[in-house]
Structure formats: C-alpha cells, structure tokens
Design a protein around this motif. Structure first.
Motif, PDB file in Angstrom:
ATOM      1  N   GLU A  35      24.859  46.351  32.548  1.00 61.20           N
ATOM      2  CA  GLU A  35      26.304  46.845  32.406  1.00 61.20           C
ATOM      3  C   GLU A  35      26.948  47.102  33.601  1.00 61.20           C
ATOM      4  N   LYS A  36      26.218  47.906  34.259  1.00 60.06           N
ATOM      5  CA  LYS A  36      26.640  48.438  35.495  1.00 60.06           C
ATOM      6  C   LYS A  36      26.985  47.376  36.660  1.00 60.06           C
ATOM      7  N   GLU A  37      25.833  46.589  36.687  1.00 57.88           N
ATOM      8  CA  GLU A  37      25.912  45.374  37.667  1.00 57.88           C
ATOM      9  C   GLU A  37      26.999  44.527  37.281  1.00 57.88           C
ATOM     10  N   ARG A  38      27.239  44.057  36.007  1.00 51.19           N
ATOM     11  CA  ARG A  38      28.365  43.326  35.209  1.00 51.19           C
ATOM     12  C   ARG A  38      29.454  44.041  35.821  1.00 51.19           C
ATOM     13  N   GLY A  39      29.748  45.341  35.871  1.00 48.76           N
ATOM     14  CA  GLY A  39      30.874  45.956  36.052  1.00 48.76           C
ATOM     15  C   GLY A  39      31.255  45.942  37.593  1.00 48.76           C
ATOM     16  N   THR A  40      30.199  46.029  38.326  1.00 45.54           N
ATOM     17  CA  THR A  40      30.253  45.961  39.894  1.00 45.54           C
ATOM     18  C   THR A  40      30.637  44.655  40.295  1.00 45.54           C
ATOM     19  N   THR A  41      29.926  43.473  39.323  1.00 46.85           N
ATOM     20  CA  THR A  41      30.216  42.144  39.807  1.00 46.85           C
ATOM     21  C   THR A  41      31.911  41.730  39.513  1.00 46.85           C
ATOM     22  N   ARG A  42      32.239  42.303  38.250  1.00 48.38           N
ATOM     23  CA  ARG A  42      33.512  42.206  37.946  1.00 48.38           C
ATOM     24  C   ARG A  42      34.669  43.126  39.092  1.00 48.38           C
ATOM     25  N   THR A  43      34.348  44.036  39.475  1.00 47.93           N
ATOM     26  CA  THR A  43      35.184  44.795  40.572  1.00 47.93           C
ATOM     27  C   THR A  43      35.087  44.088  41.771  1.00 47.93           C
ATOM     28  N   ASP A  44      33.779  43.612  42.114  1.00 52.79           N
ATOM     29  CA  ASP A  44      33.966  42.586  43.364  1.00 52.79           C
ATOM     30  C   ASP A  44      34.803  41.433  43.360  1.00 52.79           C
ATOM     31  N   ARG A  45      34.730  40.890  42.140  1.00 53.83           N
ATOM     32  CA  ARG A  45      35.264  39.672  41.963  1.00 53.83           C
ATOM     33  C   ARG A  45      37.072  39.884  41.835  1.00 53.83           C
ATOM     34  N   ALA A  46      37.411  40.924  41.132  1.00 54.83           N
ATOM     35  CA  ALA A  46      38.959  41.471  41.126  1.00 54.83           C
ATOM     36  C   ALA A  46      39.234  41.826  42.468  1.00 54.83           C
ATOM     37  N   VAL A  47      38.638  42.695  43.334  1.00 51.37           N
ATOM     38  CA  VAL A  47      38.986  43.003  44.564  1.00 51.37           C
ATOM     39  C   VAL A  47      39.027  41.549  45.366  1.00 51.37           C
ATOM     40  N   GLY A  48      38.197  40.717  45.464  1.00 52.24           N
ATOM     41  CA  GLY A  48      38.096  39.445  46.165  1.00 52.24           C
ATOM     42  C   GLY A  48      39.367  38.611  45.723  1.00 52.24           C
ATOM     43  N   ASP A  49      39.782  38.641  44.360  1.00 56.04           N
ATOM     44  CA  ASP A  49      40.936  37.841  43.829  1.00 56.04           C
ATOM     45  C   ASP A  49      42.259  38.645  44.523  1.00 56.04           C
ATOM     46  N   LEU A  50      42.364  39.874  44.322  1.00 52.78           N
ATOM     47  CA  LEU A  50      43.308  40.557  44.918  1.00 52.78           C
ATOM     48  C   LEU A  50      43.456  40.193  46.423  1.00 52.78           C
ATOM     49  N   ARG A  51      42.451  40.247  47.326  1.00 57.25           N
ATOM     50  CA  ARG A  51      42.597  40.074  48.597  1.00 57.25           C
ATOM     51  C   ARG A  51      43.029  38.499  48.837  1.00 57.25           C
ATOM     52  N   VAL A  52      42.525  37.444  48.008  1.00 57.25           N
ATOM     53  CA  VAL A  52      43.103  36.170  48.362  1.00 57.25           C
ATOM     54  C   VAL A  52      44.488  36.274  47.899  1.00 57.25           C
ATOM     55  N   GLN A  53      44.881  36.839  46.944  1.00 55.15           N
ATOM     56  CA  GLN A  53      46.419  36.968  46.482  1.00 55.15           C
ATOM     57  C   GLN A  53      47.147  37.460  47.503  1.00 55.15           C
TER      58      GLN A  53
END
Length: 127
Positions: A35-53
């Motif tokens: 779950e911790k890894e999933r959360g980290t992955t979600r956070t990384d994905r959210a940060v990446g999406d925000l950066r692209v936006q």
C-alpha cells in the motif's frame, strides 16, 4: 499444604499459534508495504500529471504573451513608420513654403525698391 502462590504467568500459546501469528504479521507487513508503494506510485503519478499540466499551461500562456507582444510591436512599428512619413511630408512642405516665402520676399523687396525709386522722382504735374 500448598506452596506460596507464585505470580501467574500468561498462558502459553501453542507453537502453531506463534507460527500463524508470525505469518499473519508478515502478510500484514507485506500488505502495508504494498500500500505504501501504491501510495508512492500514486503520488509520483499525480506530481507528474501536475507538472505536465503546469508546463502545458505555461507554454500556452507564453505563446499567448508572445503573440500579444508581436502584435503590439508590429502596430507600434507601423505607427512609427506613419509618423516618419508624416514628418518627412511636413519637412518637404516646410522647404516648399520657405522657398515660396523667400521668392515672395525677393519680389516684395524688388517691388519696394522700384516703388521707392519712383517715389523719389519728382511728381509729374498734370495740366
């Protein structure tokens, strides 16, 4: 008679229960880590999406500002060229008017000189 009462010990777990508990704890730890890894992955994905936006928004705003600047620069350049043409026309007109004024002044001076000569001559008497 009985010996003195000794403090009570916790009941002993059967050996299988300890193993089961250890396995359950390991599974729980593994699930937490996953779950911790999933959360980290979600956070990384959210940060990446925000950066692209943000990069997309920045690029669009930069392009809009650049277009606005270029339009203003083009308009200003056209206005300056128009003013330069008007200035050149005004200078030509000034030269023309100065030439006309010089010619008129020369004619006036000549006419005044002739009139002065005629005025100095004795007046003729009519009989």
């Amino acid at each position: 008679s009985r010996p003195a009462a000794s403090p009570r010990r916790a009941p002993r777990r059967p050996r299988g229960a300890i193993r089961t508990f250890g396995r359950a704890q390991a599974k729980l730890d593994a699930a937490r880590e996953k779950e911790k890894e999933r959360g980290t992955t979600r956070t990384d994905r959210a940060v990446g999406d925000l950066r692209v936006q943000l990069e997309t928004t920045f690029a669009a705003e930069k392009a809009q500002a650049s277009a606005t600047f270029e339009a203003a620069r083009t308009k200003l350049q056209a206005d300056l060229e128009e003013v330069a043409v008007a200035r050149d026309d005004a200078r030509r007109q000034l030269v023309t008017e100065k030439t006309r004024a010089d010619v008129a002044t020369e004619e006036l001076t000549t006419a005044t000189a002739r009139a002065g000569t005629d005025l100095r001559a004795p007046p003729s008497r009519c009989k």
